[in-house]
Motif scaffolding. Structure first.
Motif: not given
Lengths: 450, 471
Positions: A440, A442-450, B140-142, B170, B282, B285, B315
């Protein structure tokens, strides 16, 4: 020549004129100025600003003195005073440059990370084989191996030779079960053989445990002779290694378990269990005579565990490769901390060479279902946040109880809920590096939906 | 603190036995420092008298935790992160439970955002005599839009009941926008990476906030970054070594955490001894099924609560996960040095009188307090007798023989309980000890009636309606 006046004199004079004090500033002697300072110290820039401030104050005082008719000009030279206190611009620049201002590094340092292993772990855990195939005088399709560890579970010091195993509970009479568990066994609750088959074929159990609870004098008081027919039934139904449990009655268990050991002779069964409060010698000897493995059960006390292990070996003559320990599983929220640390201490002690503790460990993980949070419809405390669906709570309770004890060193888990079994298998196999998965981001969680 | 001998700390104390700290002797106080039950600040002469300045400095260096402790947030909700001294909890105890920071995002609709913040900040559960909560919010900033992020942080602050924040992006411009709004609440920022570290270092300095260094699955890189930041004078650091939710990288993740903790507490490698962040979030994911993702998040949480996680971004607000995770953390962070038994004997809940029942339980603190809370929270007046089972719970002590009919008889005798003064002389056995009722009836014949209560004290309220007073 004009008479000189010191600042303290001026201060005194001002006081006489009803100027009460100069806030934050105490003037001592002629030119010494003390400030109430924090622990930060005084840098050159601060000194400069302070000098400016002092000069301003001096000027104000002079102006004030002038205004009230004091002949300042004839006594002092304001311009000289001001320039004496405030440094020249050239000095100011030098002072500013001397301040260690924050400066971002120009490049990342280059460092290497390294760390050692635990050099005190010198003694492996005893390897114990459960079950016997035809070649070894039994009728099991395969054997199960426990133990052999040279390090704490999942630590990088040494590879774990065997994955933790799960033996699922089968009872010889219907018992009370939480709703989330019961729904999986309703069709087999009166048929231990079918129950065992379901556990193995459908739920992926490595082994099954036949609990002969009907032998309890306070329940059905089934005679040993009759109770052991269930053992034969289960041995017929499945070909995995099995574990045989009693009712927990200290008088009856030695009789029941000895009989069970006889009828399963040669199958290398795990006999559960011998305890210091009962005739452990009889049980130990039954294991020796029939080629079984003895489960040594103590209650959350490392010294009792050592005592029982020692007695089983020295008095009952149980060989080292035929002992597994059950140091008691207090479940999540019901004393897990004791169970966890007791097991972790036992395992660390064993690795360091305490040969009364170098045995695989077993956990009665099903105890998780005794915890109210695992089965109650809602909280008895009205002010708790909503407890949610109990059908979801129960399995996670069993998973976390088992999993945390896997981290402490447990080799074999007695469990009930099929989903809990599946998750415990998955996480322990994952931590052994046996499960492949797509990587996966490693940084994808930052942008995922809630 | 590596020091284990009070004598070596004693050398750094005034040695006057002035008793100002409350201890009889400086040596006793030194022993308290070793056990971390006392703080350096409690020796007032050492702090106040200039002649001890050098000793004070030396002492502070010796007693500093092996793993650096940092503070996030302000006021009474401020959290302490890190500060650990041991690898295994029985070696002393773990001190600062990893705060759970639940996420919100800057692309959420305002009403939903407020609702989620409220859910996080009001969640609570009663356990062993106290309310348990979660601690933090991760924003989080999406959108990657500084203005939207700042607006979101503002809303979270306005509704967040003082919960400390983690600002996650980031993009330095986004972080800066968040800090403009929230810096005085001392949030943790996430994260400096190999790409943005210069800008983020500047932000950490300008706004005086702790900062996370994120270098996934590269401990050399992580250490390089930590050394660089420390060189700039930035030492309020949290390390993110990467949290892989599954597969072989999950194994590697656990090994990284074990190695970082070992380096900090067993090898005193101060340049890497910072609190470590875990991202159980995570788990989401790996699956679209919320039950599966939520369960897996709990499994990841458990792994790193046990092995070295110091702060977690999570989460799932599913009650099953929140309850299980909270209890696991509570259990692991319980101080094993403190006694877990209550004094055996008779206790009064409410104002019991001649018409009140006597409930029987064991002196295991958890059992006792659970029974007590179930009786008290339902406004029942009752006596509880706590039988001395060496601190073992009901089920285990029935099985193990620590709870027995004769033990029960002895306990009532020792407590001198006045059965004759009771209108309904009766003891209520825990359902799990029901099998003793026959034998007890013989032992207490003519004195007290034996009643069998529910298997779980949570059902005492219902039991009272059906069975009390006895017919």
């Amino acid at each position: 020549m004009a008479e000189k006046i010191s600042l303290s004199d001026l201060n005194k004079t001002l006081t006489e004129m009803n100027v009460q004090s100069l806030e934050g500033l105490k003037i001592e002697g002629d030119v010494e100025i003390d400030l109430e300072m924090g622990a930060g110290g005084v840098g050159p820039l601060f000194a400069y600003y302070f000098g400016q401030e002092a000069a301003k104050i001096a000027m104000q005082l002079i102006n004030f003195a002038k205004a009230v008719g004091y002949p300042v000009e004839t006594l002092m030279q304001p311009v000289a005073v001001a320039s004496a206190i405030a440094p020249a611009p050239k000095d100011l620049a030098a002072a500013a440059a001397a301040v260690p201002a924050f400066k971002v590094a120009s490049a990342l340092a280059s460092a290497k990370f390294s760390v050692g292993t635990d050099k005190t772990w010198k003694h492996p855990i005893q390897e114990v084989t459960l079950g016997a195939t035809k070649a070894d005088g039994g009728s099991r399709g395969h054997v199960v191996k426990l133990g052999g560890e040279k390090a704490m579970p999942f630590f990088p010091d040494a590879i774990m030779p065997h994955a933790p195993k799960i033996t699922m509970d089968v009872f010889d009479m219907p018992i009370g079960m939480a709703k989330a568990v019961k729904m999986h066994y309703e069709d087999v609750i009166n048929a231990p053989g079918e129950w065992a088959k379901k556990a193995v074929k459908q739920f992926g159990a490595d082994m099954v445990t036949v609990h002969l609870i009907s032998t309890d004098p306070l329940l059905k008081d089934t005679p040993a002779q009759e109770a052991v027919k269930t053992v034969e039934e289960v041995l017929q139904a499945v070909d995995v290694p099995i574990c045989i449990g009693g009712s927990g009655n200290p008088e009856k268990d030695p009789i029941v378990l000895s009989k069970a050991a006889e009828v399963s002779q040669g199958e290398r069964v795990l006999i559960a269990s011998a305890n210091l409060n009962m005739d452990w010698e009889k049980i130990g000897k039954a294991c020796v005579d029939n080629g079984h493995v003895c489960l040594a059960w103590t209650q959350l006390e490392i010294n009792s565990q050592k005592e029982l292990n020692r007695k089983l070996m020295k008095v009952a003559g149980v060989p080292r490769e035929s002992i597994v320990m059950d140091p008691t599983t207090a479940a999540l929220a019901y004393g897990l901390d004791f169970a966890y640390s007791n097991m972790e201490r036992i395992r660390l002690g064993a690795l360091k060479g305490d040969d009364e503790l170098t045995f695989p460990m077993s956990s009665g993980t099903t105890n998780a279902w005794g915890v109210r949070e695992s089965w109650m419809v809602r909280s008895p405390n009205k002010d708790d946040s909503d407890w949610g669906d109990r059908m979801l709570r129960g399995p996670i309770w069993e998973i976390l109880t088992g999993y945390s004890l896997a981290m402490a060193g447990v080799d074999i888990f007695m469990m009930m809920h099929p989903q809990a079994v599946a998750y415990l298998h998955e996480i322990t196999q994952s931590l052994m590096g046996r499960i492949e998965a797509k990587a996966t981001d490693a940084n994808a969680w930052l942008k995922m939906g809630v | 603190m590596k020091e284990t001998s009070p004598l070596n700390l004693y050398k750094q104390l005034p040695q006057t036995n002035c008793k100002k700290c409350g201890e009889e002797t400086c040596m006793a106080y030194a022993a308290g420092l070793i056990a971390r039950t006392r703080k350096v600040e409690e020796c007032t002469p050492l702090i106040e008298e200039k002649k001890y300045a050098k000793k004070l400095e030396t002492l502070k260096t010796i007693v500093a935790p092996e793993l650096k402790m940092i503070y996030i947030g302000v006021g009474d909700k401020q959290v302490k992160v890190g500060g650990e001294d041991v690898m295994y909890r029985h070696q002393m105890t773990f001190f600062n439970k990893p705060p759970f920071a639940y996420d919100v995002a800057d692309n959420m609709e305002e009403a939903k955002l407020i609702e989620r913040v409220k859910q996080i900040t009001t969640w609570r559960k009663f356990y062993i005599g106290k309310w348990q909560y979660v601690e933090m919010i991760a924003v989080r900033s999406v959108t990657d839009d500084p203005a939207k992020f700042a607006a979101c942080v503002k809303t979270v602050l306005a509704n967040g009941n003082g919960f400390p924040l983690i600002l996650c992006s980031f993009n330095p411009a986004v972080l800066k926008a968040g800090l403009e709004v929230a810096a005085k609440e001392k949030p943790l920022i996430y994260a400096a990476t190999k790409d943005n570290w210069k800008e983020v270092a500047q932000l950490a300095f300008d706004y005086k906030v702790p900062v996370t260094l994120s270098v996934p699955f590269d401990l050399d890189g992580l250490k390089s970054m930590a050394v660089t930041f420390a060189g700039m004078g930035l030492t309020d650091l949290v390390l993110d070594p990467g949290t892989a939710p599954n597969g072989k990288m999950l194994q590697q993740t656990l090994i990284n955490f074990i190695n970082l903790r070992r380096a900090a507490v067993e090898e005193a490698q101060r340049d890497i001894a910072y609190p470590v962040m875990v991202l159980p979030i995570n788990a989401w994911l790996t699956s679209d099924d919320p039950v599966r993702a939520s369960y897996w998040e709990s499994v990841l949480t458990a792994a790193f609560v046990i092995r070295g996680g110091a702060i977690m971004i999570k989460h799932s607000l599913a009650p099953s996960s929140m309850m299980a995770d909270m209890h696991l953390r509570f259990n692991i962070y319980t101080d094993p040095r403190t006694p877990v038994q209550v004094k055996p004997g008779i206790y009064k809940v409410g104002s019991p009188g001649p018409e009140s029942p006597v409930f029987l339980t064991t002196n295991f603190a958890l059992t006792y307090y659970t029974v007590e809370s179930d009786i008290a929270s339902n406004n029942i007046d009752a006596y509880i007798i706590a039988i001395n089972t060496d601190g073992i719970g009901v089920q285990a002590s029935v099985a193990g023989g620590q709870l027995s009919p004769t033990k029960i008889q002895d306990s009532f005798n020792e407590a001198g309980f006045d059965w004759a003064g009771q209108k309904y002389p009766a003891m209520v056995l825990p359902g799990m000890a029901a099998k003793f009722s026959g034998e007890l009836e013989d032992l207490f014949a003519g004195k007290a009636k034996i009643m069998v209560g529910p298997e779980d004290s949570g059902r005492i309220i219902g039991w009272m309606k059906d069975f009390w007073p006895p017919k």
